[in-house]
Write a protein that holds these residues in place. Sequence first.
Motif, PDB file in Angstrom:
ATOM      1  N   ASP A  75      -8.554   7.032  -5.643  1.00  0.00           N
ATOM      2  CA  ASP A  75      -7.724   7.297  -4.464  1.00  0.00           C
ATOM      3  C   ASP A  75      -6.660   6.241  -4.182  1.00  0.00           C
ATOM      4  O   ASP A  75      -5.890   6.391  -3.231  1.00  0.00           O
ATOM      5  N   ASP A  76      -6.582   5.172  -4.977  1.00  0.00           N
ATOM      6  CA  ASP A  76      -5.527   4.179  -4.772  1.00  0.00           C
ATOM      7  C   ASP A  76      -4.153   4.817  -4.967  1.00  0.00           C
ATOM      8  O   ASP A  76      -3.956   5.646  -5.857  1.00  0.00           O
ATOM      9  N   ALA A  77      -3.201   4.416  -4.140  1.00  0.00           N
ATOM     10  CA  ALA A  77      -1.788   4.775  -4.328  1.00  0.00           C
ATOM     11  C   ALA A  77      -1.154   3.625  -5.100  1.00  0.00           C
ATOM     12  O   ALA A  77      -1.199   2.471  -4.657  1.00  0.00           O
ATOM     13  N   ARG A 100      -0.692  -2.030  -6.435  1.00  0.00           N
ATOM     14  CA  ARG A 100      -1.301  -1.317  -5.309  1.00  0.00           C
ATOM     15  C   ARG A 100      -0.777  -2.054  -4.090  1.00  0.00           C
ATOM     16  O   ARG A 100      -1.216  -3.168  -3.792  1.00  0.00           O
ATOM     17  N   GLY A 101       0.220  -1.488  -3.448  1.00  0.00           N
ATOM     18  CA  GLY A 101       0.897  -2.197  -2.364  1.00  0.00           C
ATOM     19  C   GLY A 101       1.563  -3.436  -2.933  1.00  0.00           C
ATOM     20  O   GLY A 101       2.297  -3.372  -3.909  1.00  0.00           O
ATOM     21  N   ASP A 102       1.282  -4.594  -2.351  1.00  0.00           N
ATOM     22  CA  ASP A 102       1.850  -5.855  -2.834  1.00  0.00           C
ATOM     23  C   ASP A 102       0.998  -6.508  -3.916  1.00  0.00           C
ATOM     24  O   ASP A 102       1.366  -7.558  -4.440  1.00  0.00           O
ATOM     25  N   GLU A 103      -0.131  -5.914  -4.219  1.00  0.00           N
ATOM     26  CA  GLU A 103      -1.086  -6.510  -5.157  1.00  0.00           C
ATOM     27  C   GLU A 103      -0.767  -6.108  -6.600  1.00  0.00           C
ATOM     28  O   GLU A 103      -0.756  -4.921  -6.940  1.00  0.00           O
ATOM     29  N   LEU A 104      -0.507  -7.088  -7.449  1.00  0.00           N
ATOM     30  CA  LEU A 104      -0.202  -6.848  -8.860  1.00  0.00           C
ATOM     31  C   LEU A 104      -1.498  -6.616  -9.624  1.00  0.00           C
ATOM     32  O   LEU A 104      -2.389  -7.468  -9.612  1.00  0.00           O
ATOM     33  N   LEU A 105      -1.603  -5.455 -10.291  1.00  0.00           N
ATOM     34  CA  LEU A 105      -2.821  -5.097 -11.015  1.00  0.00           C
ATOM     35  C   LEU A 105      -2.678  -5.235 -12.527  1.00  0.00           C
ATOM     36  O   LEU A 105      -3.609  -5.679 -13.196  1.00  0.00           O
TER      37      LEU A 105
END
Length: 150
Positions: A75-77, A100-105
Amino acid sequence: MAVEPLFSWPARVYWEDTDAGGVVYHAQYLAFMERARTEWMRAQGYGQELLRNEYGLVFVVRAMEIDFLKPARLDDALSITAAVQECRKASMVFAQSIRRGDELLVTAQVRIAALHADSFRPRGIPQPLLGQLQAHLPEQQPDDPLQTNP
């Protein structure tokens, strides 16, 4: 040198993208990045069918360096970026990231080869596409990354 993303493509993580624990399966990140590069090309006016039918050209992944930093979950955008980092006559390199938002994956460097659509042999990227791709390059691009100036 960091390349600012020129294109961002949204994706949602679905059950089919994950393992039994609800974490994105590592190979699925490759599919997310492929879609972002494909949509970036389409945004430039060069969809895959047009390239194949009108130019006899296909792009294929030749090499990839990928760094998995943090997991994406069910469900992550996500936001997948694609930026041309290098462009030569018959190849190009994309810098890509997944956030995921500001988080670099995930970060990746993807080398793409240009091939004849029928023979799958290397070929040059036709103008005006080559010029359009090169227009998206960062300001300084060394011809040979192994050469340095003293």
